[in-house]
Design a protein around this motif. Structure first.
Motif, short mmCIF file in Angstrom:
data_model
loop_
_atom_site.label_atom_id
_atom_site.label_comp_id
_atom_site.label_asym_id
_atom_site.label_seq_id
_atom_site.Cartn_x
_atom_site.Cartn_y
_atom_site.Cartn_z
N ARG A 73 0.83 -1.20 0.00
CA ARG A 73 0.00 0.00 0.00
C ARG A 73 0.87 1.25 0.00
O ARG A 73 0.49 2.29 -0.50
CB ARG A 73 -0.92 0.02 1.25
N ASP A 74 2.05 1.11 0.58
CA ASP A 74 2.94 2.27 0.63
C ASP A 74 4.04 2.08 -0.42
O ASP A 74 5.08 1.49 -0.17
CB ASP A 74 3.54 2.39 2.03
N ILE A 75 3.73 2.58 -1.60
CA ILE A 75 4.59 2.34 -2.75
C ILE A 75 5.29 3.62 -3.20
O ILE A 75 4.65 4.66 -3.32
CB ILE A 75 3.74 1.79 -3.92
N ALA A 76 6.61 3.50 -3.41
CA ALA A 76 7.35 4.66 -3.93
C ALA A 76 7.63 4.42 -5.41
O ALA A 76 7.69 3.28 -5.87
CB ALA A 76 8.66 4.82 -3.17
N VAL A 77 7.81 5.50 -6.15
CA VAL A 77 8.09 5.38 -7.58
C VAL A 77 9.37 6.14 -7.90
O VAL A 77 9.55 7.28 -7.47
CB VAL A 77 6.92 5.93 -8.42
N LEU A 78 10.24 5.45 -8.61
CA LEU A 78 11.51 6.04 -8.99
C LEU A 78 11.49 6.17 -10.50
O LEU A 78 11.37 5.18 -11.23
CB LEU A 78 12.63 5.10 -8.55
N GLY A 79 11.58 7.40 -10.98
CA GLY A 79 11.47 7.57 -12.43
C GLY A 79 12.19 8.80 -12.92
O GLY A 79 12.88 9.47 -12.16
N VAL A 133 16.68 9.24 0.47
CA VAL A 133 15.39 9.23 1.16
C VAL A 133 15.39 8.23 2.32
O VAL A 133 14.86 8.52 3.40
CB VAL A 133 14.23 8.96 0.17
N LEU A 134 16.03 7.08 2.13
CA LEU A 134 16.07 6.12 3.24
C LEU A 134 16.89 6.68 4.39
O LEU A 134 16.61 6.41 5.57
CB LEU A 134 16.64 4.78 2.78
N GLY A 135 17.89 7.48 4.04
CA GLY A 135 18.74 8.10 5.06
C GLY A 135 17.98 9.02 5.99
O GLY A 135 18.36 9.20 7.15
N THR A 136 16.90 9.58 5.49
CA THR A 136 16.10 10.48 6.33
C THR A 136 15.17 9.70 7.25
O THR A 136 14.43 10.29 8.04
CB THR A 136 15.21 11.41 5.48
N GLY A 137 15.18 8.39 7.13
CA GLY A 137 14.32 7.58 8.00
C GLY A 137 12.97 7.27 7.35
O GLY A 137 12.18 6.49 7.87
N GLU A 138 12.74 7.89 6.22
CA GLU A 138 11.52 7.63 5.45
C GLU A 138 11.44 6.14 5.11
O GLU A 138 12.46 5.52 4.82
CB GLU A 138 11.62 8.45 4.16
N ARG A 139 10.26 5.56 5.14
CA ARG A 139 10.11 4.14 4.78
C ARG A 139 8.89 3.91 3.89
O ARG A 139 7.92 4.67 3.93
CB ARG A 139 9.98 3.26 6.03
N PHE A 140 8.94 2.87 3.06
CA PHE A 140 7.81 2.43 2.24
C PHE A 140 8.02 0.95 2.08
O PHE A 140 9.10 0.42 2.39
CB PHE A 140 7.77 3.16 0.90
N MET A 152 -6.51 4.69 -4.43
CA MET A 152 -5.49 5.45 -3.71
C MET A 152 -4.92 6.52 -4.63
O MET A 152 -5.22 6.57 -5.81
CB MET A 152 -4.38 4.52 -3.25
N THR A 153 -4.10 7.37 -4.06
CA THR A 153 -3.38 8.34 -4.88
C THR A 153 -1.91 8.26 -4.53
O THR A 153 -1.56 7.88 -3.41
CB THR A 153 -3.86 9.79 -4.64
N LEU A 154 -1.07 8.61 -5.49
CA LEU A 154 0.38 8.61 -5.25
C LEU A 154 0.77 9.97 -4.70
O LEU A 154 0.67 10.98 -5.40
CB LEU A 154 1.13 8.35 -6.56
N PRO A 155 1.20 10.00 -3.44
CA PRO A 155 1.63 11.30 -2.88
C PRO A 155 2.85 11.79 -3.65
O PRO A 155 3.73 10.98 -3.99
CB PRO A 155 2.00 10.97 -1.44
N GLU A 156 2.91 13.08 -3.90
CA GLU A 156 4.02 13.63 -4.67
C GLU A 156 5.37 13.30 -4.03
O GLU A 156 6.37 13.09 -4.71
CB GLU A 156 3.84 15.14 -4.84
N GLU A 157 5.40 13.24 -2.71
CA GLU A 157 6.68 12.96 -2.03
C GLU A 157 7.08 11.49 -2.11
O GLU A 157 8.08 11.08 -1.56
CB GLU A 157 6.64 13.42 -0.57
N ARG A 158 6.28 10.70 -2.82
CA ARG A 158 6.66 9.31 -3.06
C ARG A 158 7.17 9.12 -4.50
O ARG A 158 7.41 8.00 -4.93
CB ARG A 158 5.46 8.37 -2.81
#
Lengths: 354, 354
Positions: A199-205, A254-261, A230-236
């Motif tokens: 459900r918590d999906i990040a997109v790399l593009g 992003v992982l360095g900031t503690g952010e997780r998905f 759902m919607t993709l949050p811009e910060e993802r």
DNA sequence: GTGAAAGCGCTAACAC
DNA sequence: GTGTTAGCGCTTTCAC
């Protein structure tokens, strides 16, 4: 340079001779025939007496004669050749398509001339140059784009095919294209992540623009999110260039900031590999902590650890269809067509059901 | 083709015009000057009145004039360019060297012309052709070999540098070379495995011939074994081609028979990656069950899981030195030199102390 | 400063 | 079957 080199041992006339560039005239003189006969032999034209032919061939052999391609191209009207203009060297995905194209072109009875361009160069300009210098009968653009370049494309006097980018919008009668349905394919990838419980999906593009592949893949991502309520949050959405290094840096940061998905969809396999390494370097596990799926289907994903899931673009089909479209246009003067192929979801150990 | 295309709307003379290839003559006529003046403007020669120059440039711009390179090369004596002949497309190691060479060549004030060759083509033949067609002042062979080709190399009238293969044996005054000490570098890799406590070491490499890189690396392997009071059993040497697939197949096959060893030295990183995947696919762990070290130092090893140990060939140094050697030979007519660089051991998580 | 003219090595009419 | 010849588009003397 050679001058100086030879001056050192100017007594040695043998070497002087070896370095001379023999011309068709020399070969004619040395074998006692006219230059047109040599030309006929070189180009395998008929109506040369077997004996004469043999004599000329012997002389050519002996003096290591190689025809000068400049002179040939300067004069020749047409060369039964097809040019493939590749944008971006060192792109594994294009490399696999190119290889198949070369085979298909040769199977079709044409020579294949490949022009490699870096990102800074203009592919349409290069194609125009190739057309009037090499006298090719058709051009395939691998990784180039014709969008908004109708004017320049008009100046190319032979049929063209854009491979992996649609040129339908250009609407020119000599420009075909063949693409993967990027929107649907990207949707498949994200659908798969949703199906696997994410459900918590990040997109790399890449940079999203309305009309390019990236824009379409982005639309596919949005489609999938929408369909799953759902919607993709811009910060993802993380923007990076198409390289392992860039993918690594983006996800590391992003992982360095503690952010997780729980999952990442990367819009190319090389980005995915960079991202994967960033994840494991952060001390997280693929797929236990974060799942990852790429895009393209390059060979490397099969050899990565863990095997990366991806959406495969059908390289051989793209290659074959591109060549087929072009040959038809060349040989039967068929009108331009724009084909769309489907992507294929390839599961891999990098995605876990949660 | 274009003929047919235009016949469809022969009323449209605009398009007819756009497709014409303008020649220097047209530009001369259209701007009311002689062709030599246009030539001077195109090539940035001095002594053209500012005003005339401007007028010519405007016309060139307007009609999208591009000089025909065939004609130019046909006539031109020399072009201030260097040719790099690359053997083997899609080789990540060469790609990284090539990129740096291009920069160095341009920094040296020369144009860089790259010729890509597949494995079947003859690089020396290609170089000879390039020399008399493109009028280059020097040639760098990336991945080619001059061994046993003295005769053909003599026919190349400009200085040459073999990059990554020694040409010392050819002993020609215009042929330099720059290599890594493959023997010592391979020894380093195997030494490292011994140091880490390994005794049962397998080697994955290419066909061993006395004079090529592979043969030298093999000698280095033997050196290391000897120094550690051991010998490499022939059944611990696995031959394969330089690809992930081949590395995978070779190691898969042997592990499938139940054969075991504690470490592998692969003579290239791509082989190492294939081997690594074969190991994990067999259900074994890297480095817990089997350690692995590669060779080359391509970027990818940093992104693999686990990070692969390797012996890095100093790509930038190879590139810079190759270009420097060639420029010296071109500009100062310096004699041929043969340099050897050292490899650098890069530790990685793929090797475990046992 | 600028133009006219001679080729670069080859192909393709055309003549014989 | 084979030779002669007119360019292809450009660079480069050499005149002016």
């Amino acid at each position: 340079m050679c001058r100086v080199r030879f001056r050192k041992d100017s007594g040695n006339s043998m070497r002087q001779q070896e370095t001379k560039n023999f011309t068709i005239k020399d070969i004619a003189r040395l074998s006692g025939v006219g230059i047109s006969t040599v030309s006929r032999v070189v180009n395998g034209h008929p109506y040369v007496k077997e004996e004469t032919k043999k004599r000329v061939l012997t002389v050519m052999e002996e003096y290591h004669y190689t025809p000068n391609a400049n002179a040939k191209n300067l004069k020749q009207i047409s060369a039964n050749a097809i040019s493939v203009v590749v944008r971006g060297t060192n792109n594994a995905f294009f490399a696999s398509i190119l290889e198949k194209m070369e085979r298909a072109i040769e199977a079709g009875g044409f020579q294949c001339r490949v022009t490699y361009l870096d990102e800074r160069s203009d592919e349409i300009d290069a194609a125009r140059r190739v057309c009037n210098e090499k006298k090719v009968q058709g051009v395939i653009f691998l990784g180039g784009s014709g969008v908004g370049r109708e004017k320049e494309l008009e100046a190319i006097p032979v049929p063209c095919v854009f491979s992996t980018e649609s040129a339908a919008a250009a609407n020119l009668e000599h420009v075909s294209s063949i693409t993967v349905d990027d929107r649907a394919a990207a949707k498949q990838a994200v659908d798969y992540l949703f199906e696997m419980g994410h459900r918590d999906i990040a997109v790399l593009g890449g940079v999203r623009e309305a009309l390019n592949n990236i824009g379409l893949r982005y639309q596919g991502v949005l489609d999938s999110f929408r369909e799953h309520g759902m919607t993709l949050p811009e910060e993802r959405y993380f923007t990076c260039l198409f390289s392992m290094e860039e993918g690594y840096n983006a996800i590391s940061r992003v992982l360095g900031t503690g952010e997780r998905f729980t999952a990442v969809f990367a819009m190319s396999d090389v980005m995915a590999i960079g991202a994967a390494k960033a994840i494991t370097d952060t001390g997280l596990s693929i797929p236990d902590d974060i799942s990852i799926i790429g895009y393209d289907g390059i060979d490397l994903v099969r050899y990565y650890n863990p095997t990366l899931a991806t959406v495969r673009q059908p390289a051989e089909e793209i290659a074959e269809k591109s060549v087929a479209l072009l040959l038809e246009a060349i040989e039967n003067d068929s009108p331009a067509r724009h084909m769309t192929l489907g992507g294929e979801l390839i599961a891999g150990a990098s995605v876990k059901r949660i």
